[in-house]
Structures are given as structure tokens and as C-alpha cells.
Design an enzyme around this catalytic site. Structure first.
Site, PDB file in Angstrom:
ATOM      1  N   ARG A   1     -10.257 -11.641   2.106  1.00 37.98           N
ATOM      2  CA  ARG A   1     -11.153 -12.637   1.686  1.00 37.98           C
ATOM      3  C   ARG A   1     -10.581 -13.774   1.413  1.00 37.98           C
ATOM      4  O   ARG A   1     -11.412 -14.934   1.716  1.00 37.98           O
ATOM      5  CB  ARG A   1     -11.562 -12.228   0.085  1.00 37.98           C
ATOM      6  CG  ARG A   1     -10.537 -12.165  -0.903  1.00 37.98           C
ATOM      7  CD  ARG A   1     -10.875 -11.239  -2.341  1.00 37.98           C
ATOM      8  NE  ARG A   1     -11.148  -9.601  -1.939  1.00 37.98           N
ATOM      9  CZ  ARG A   1     -11.312  -8.979  -2.898  1.00 37.98           C
ATOM     10  NH1 ARG A   1     -11.730  -9.479  -3.974  1.00 37.98           N
ATOM     11  NH2 ARG A   1     -11.381  -7.628  -2.533  1.00 37.98           N
TER      12      ARG A   1
ATOM     13  N   LYS B   1       1.117  -1.157  -0.118  1.00 34.65           N
ATOM     14  CA  LYS B   1      -0.067   0.238  -0.123  1.00 34.65           C
ATOM     15  C   LYS B   1       0.964   1.207  -0.093  1.00 34.65           C
ATOM     16  O   LYS B   1       2.134   1.243   0.363  1.00 34.65           O
ATOM     17  CB  LYS B   1      -0.783   0.102   1.443  1.00 34.65           C
ATOM     18  CG  LYS B   1      -1.937  -1.036   1.357  1.00 34.65           C
ATOM     19  CD  LYS B   1      -2.773  -0.745   2.643  1.00 34.65           C
ATOM     20  CE  LYS B   1      -3.868  -1.993   2.691  1.00 34.65           C
ATOM     21  NZ  LYS B   1      -4.935  -1.892   1.840  1.00 34.65           N
TER      22      LYS B   1
END
Ligand code: BES
Ligand code: MN
Ligand code: ZN
Length: 497
Positions: free
Chosen positions: A351, A277
């Protein structure tokens, strides 16, 4: 020490506290009610102040008066209730705002008046006092430490001074416990990631379990490997801190009306992994375990509320880091479910962890599964930072979650599982890939999760926005909020099979 809340029945202007908080319905004037009494006791300055601030009891209006010894309370805070129906949601909000104000004026004690005839008002007001009093000061020293602690709260039942019933006292005690449980979630989110890593998160779950007589099982790296939870392992393999799966169980005394499993994403830090990120804002990813924190808090609240339902909490804890051992785009892993997954973007780690947790939850043969996770930035883009998005494979269940959220006073909005987007998860090299293109990112994440729940009724709640707050609002403080716990508790307490 958290604020200790008790219950009293008395005239609010005759209690010896630093701050008394009173809700005022819209249309108030100095000619009647509490304002008239304040004019009588404190003089015409009250009239001037009310006029100047145009205080009429509109929703979110507030006005406060110092009593300078003319009345028992040191200060009186009036909060506008607006013209709508007053429910327990308003009582919780009133109490939270009052406690926050009390903190701001360095009060040691605060009392909040609950309007008569409001169902569940006492419990909600106690919850609100604890939530509003909350501050995270663990890492302050010297001058940064608060000088005064708000240590006493009172829920005041307006009316004739008399004995308060056991039911109301129990409700306040439960409200205090629920409030404190939510503060456990807030603490976990606010704690820095060097302190809360997967093993530490699991330890907190074990401690909470010990305090509340819950059964807690922790799967460490060896156990996860043995069971074939390859997706949790993949996400954690770039970190020096090993992943964990935590399973908490509340079993009611009687025959349970059903079995519910709550699943939480517990990324104790999400750097993005090799798909790292950008630096600005990366520190916020210490809160990427908000879903797991909610599950721990919920289990503590459930243990206090003792519903006649079997409740399981499942947490997938890992740290997503870039490293020579980190998982890569292009990697293919099996899963607890058995299917293979092609990795596309290592920043879509949540996920993957949830997929193994959902397969684990499904094996418990529950009546329903609710997962909650700080899953996608796309959900925040869609709904803004104060609303959770939720998805369900059963419309009837979505309806139940919607009404639970409404009753709990938390903002949640249903998003659709758009079938056309499922194509985006097709992989050329494995059974499925875990990301599609960027459009509808919250939806494709939910579609990926759906692959792992089979036929079990399921709700997925994306709490990426409201799990943390950049400023205090409503019942929430800055930082970790615990948003979701009240809704889930309501869903459990209203479960009838
Ligand atoms: N934990 C983040 C999502 C997130 C973003 C939570 C902002 C709270 C605030 C999640 O793991 C993530 O990085 N998601 C990616 C998915 C993408 C790579 C498909 C995202 O939302 O950008
Ligand atoms: Mn990520
Ligand atoms: Zn994440």
C-alpha cells in the site's frame, strides 16, 4: 516458441491434427450428433465408454476417444458445455482445457471447434488455445524438459467448408496476441526473484514497449528521490536492489475517448522486511509483483487491440528486505502526495508503494484509475483463492468493473469501503498510519489507498488470491495466472467516455 494459431472452416472429424476438441451441449446421446458419428466410425466401444462415464454433456464432463486411424484426428476430446448459453467465455475455456489436455498427451497440434453464432468466439478460442498450451519450463534441464511441443493450434468454424472471412482471421490473430500478452504476466510471476528484481522488471517493460511502439519511462533511485516518492524509496531501502517506477503509454491513432491509468504493485520479493514473514510459503512472495506483471501484459494486449482510448500503465517496483538499512516500524516518511505516514508493520509494504504510484497517476489527470495488487492475505480469507476483491469510490464504476469481469469470465467480487474502519488509520505522530488492526484487513488497505486518489474515479482490485494458482483450473495454469488482464482489457474496450 508459443503455439501458432490459425483458422479453418471444415468438418472437425476430417482435420489432420493430434487432438480435436468439441463442446457438447447437455443431453447428448450416441443416437445423434458427433457421438453418433463417432459410433459409426469407431464402433460400439464408443457407446460403452459413454455409458460407463455417464457422459451426457453436463458442464465440466469430459470424455476422449483414440481414433486409431479410423478418423483424421488422432484423438477426439468431448467437453460438456452444460445447458446454459454458450458465450465467448465458454469458447475460451473449451480451448484452454483442450490445449491443456493436448499438452498432457504430448500432442503437437490441437484444433478446437467453436459453435456457430457466438459473438467474439474466434478471438476467445485463440486466447484459450494459447493460455491452455502455456507451460513454464525455462529452468528445466535434461529429463525435466518436455519431449514434445504443442506448436500448432486451429480454431475450427463448424459448417460448410469454405473461405473464412478476413474479420474472423483478424480476430484469431488478435486472440493469439492477447493470449501471448497474458503469458508475459505469467512468466514474470513464475520467474524467480533472483532473476526478476525491480530493474529487471523495468527492463521487461521497456522491451515490451519497444515491441509494441509504446512510450516507456523508467524512474530510477535518483529520479524517485528527486520527485519525492518517499514511500517507494522507504520500502526499497533495505534491499541491495534499487526500486523503480515504470510509466508506459499507449496513445491511439485518432482522438482518444478518454484517459485511463492502470497501476500495478511490483514487489519482486516480499520477505516482510523487519516484520519478517514465517519461512513456510515465503517463496510464493516472488509473485508479489503480479499486479505489475498484469499492467505490462495489459499494455501489450492494448497495443494489439488498438482501442480508441489513451491508456497509461504505472508500476511501482521494489524489493522488501530486512537489513541494517531497512525501514522500521515507527519510522515516519513523507510521500509524493505530501502527507506523512507512520510505519506500523513493514510487511504492509504494498500500500505504501501504491500510494506513491496513485499520487503519480492522479497527476496525469485521468478519467479513471484502476490499481491491481497482491495486497492482503485478508482478501484471500474473505473470498478464497480464486476470486479478486474490488473496491471503488464510484458505484457506477464498480458496476462497470463487475460487468467487465463477468464478460471476461474472471471472478471478482465487490467489497465495501466501510467508513467506520477509517478511524483505525489515525496516527498520534503523523498524518496517517498505514495499517489498522487485523479485522477487515482488505478494507483498511483499500481505505488507505483511497487517501491518495483524491476525487478521481478509482477502482482497487486485490488480486492476492487468484494471481497465483496452486493447481491448474479454468483457463489458468499452475503458478502465475494473469488473472485480471482480460477484465481490464474488456473495461478499456468498452470505455465510451
Ligand atoms: N504481499 C502480501 C499479501 C499477500 C499474502 C499476497 C498472501 C498473496 C498471498 C502483503 O504485502 C502483506 O504482507 N500483507 C499483510 C498486511 C498486514 C501486515 C497488515 C497481510 O495480508 O498479512
Ligand atoms: Mn507484505
Ligand atoms: Zn506484499
Amino acid at each position: 516458441m508459443p503455439i501458432k494459431v490459425n483458422l479453418a472452416s471444415s468438418d472437425p472429424l476430417s482435420i489432420a491434427v493430434d487432438v480435436v476438441v468439441i463442446g457438447v451441449p447437455e443431453g447428448a446421446s450416441t443416437g445423434e450428433g458427433v457421438l453418433a458419428r463417432l459410433v459409426a466410425a469407431l464402433g460400439e466401444s464408443v457407446t460403452h465408454q459413454v455409458k460407463r462415464d455417464d457422459f451426457t454433456g453436463k458442464r465440466d464432463q469430459s470424455i476422449d476417444f483414440a481414433t486409431h486411424g479410423a478418423l483424421k484426428p488422432g484423438r477426439v476430446l468431448l467437453l460438456g458445455l452444460g445447458s446454459g448459453k454458450v458465450t465467448d467465455v465458454e469458447c475460451r475455456l473449451l480451448a484452454a482445457k483442450g490445449a491443456r489436455f493436448a499438452n498432457g498427451v504430448r500432442a503437437e497440434s490441437v484444433a478446437v471447434v467453436v459453435p456457430p453464432g457466438v459473438e467474439r468466439a474466434e478471438r476467445a478460442a485463440a486466447e484459450g488455445l494459447v493460455l491452455g498450451a502455456y507451460r513454464f519450463t525455462r529452468y528445466f534441464t535434461g529429463d525435466r524438459l518436455p519431449k514434445v511441443e504443442l506448436s500448432r493450434g486451429t480454431v475450427v468454424i463448424e459448417g460448410k467448408v469454405g473461405k473464412v472471412g478476413k474479420a474472423a482471421r483478424d480476430a484469431v490473430a488478435l486472440g493469439q496476441q492477447v493470449g501471448e500478452a497474458i503469458c508475459v504476466a505469467r512468466d514474470l510471476v513464475n520467474e524467480p526473484p533472483n532473476e526478476v528484481y525491480p530493474e529487471a522488471l523495468a527492463r521487461v517493460a521497456v522491451d515490451v514497449g519497444k515491441q509494441h511502439q509504446l512510450k516507456v519511462t523508467v524512474l530510477d533511485k535518483a529520479a524517485l528521490t528527486k520527485r519525492g516518492m518517499k514511500l517507494i524509496m522507504a520500502v526499497g531501502q533495505g534491499s541491495a536492489r534499487e526500486p523503480r517506477l515504470v510509466h508506459m503509454v499507449y496513445a491511439p491513432p485518432g482522438k482518444p475517448k478518454g484517459k485511463l491509468v492502470f497501476v500495478g504493485k511490483g514487489l519482486t520479493f516480499d520477505s516482510g522486511g523487519l516484520c519478517i514473514k514465517p519461512a513456510p510459503g515465503m517463496e510464493e512472495m516472488k509473485g508479489d509483483m503480479g499486479g505489475a506483471a498484469n499492467v505490462i501484459a495489459l499494455m501489450a494486449a492494448v497495443a494489439a487491440a488498438k482501442p480508441n482510448v489513451e491508456v497509461h500503465g504505472v508500476i511501482g517496483a521494489a524489493e522488501n528486505m530486512p537489513d541494517g538499512a531497512a525501514y522500521r516500524p515507527g519510522d515516519i516518511f513523507g510521500s509524493l502526495d505530501g502527507r506523512t505516514v507512520e510505519i506500523i508493520n513493514t510487511d504492509a509494504e504494498g500500500r505504501l508503494v501504491l500510494a506513491d504510484c496513485l499520487a503519480y497517476a492522479r497527476a496525469l489527470k485521468p478519467d479513471l484509475i484502476v490499481d491491481n495488487a497482491t495486497l492482503t492475505g485478508a482478501c484471500v480469507v474473505a473470498l478464497g483463492p480464486t476470486v479478486s476483491g474490488f473496491f471503488s469510490n464510484r458505484e457506477e464504476l464498480a458496476e462497470r468493473l463487475r460487468s467487465a469481469a463477468k464478460a471476461a469470465g474472471e471472478s471478482m467480487w465487490q467489497l465495501p469501503l466501510i467508513e467506520e474502519l477509517r478511524d483505525g488509520l489515525k496516527s498520534d505522530w503523523a498524518d496517517i498510519k498505514h495499517t489498522a488492526d487485523r479485522w477487515g484487513g482488505a478494507i483498511t488497505a483499500a481505505l488507505f489507498l483511497r487517501e491518495f486518489v483524491g476525487d478521481v474515479p478509482w477502482v482497487h482490485v486485490d488480486i492476492a488470491g487468484p494471481s497465483m494458482a496452486n493447481k491448474p483450473y479454468g483457463i489458468f495454469s499452475k503458478g502465475g495466472t494473469g488473472h485480471g488482464v482480460l477484465t481490464f482489457l474488456r473495461l478499456i474496450e468498452g470505455f465510451t467516455g
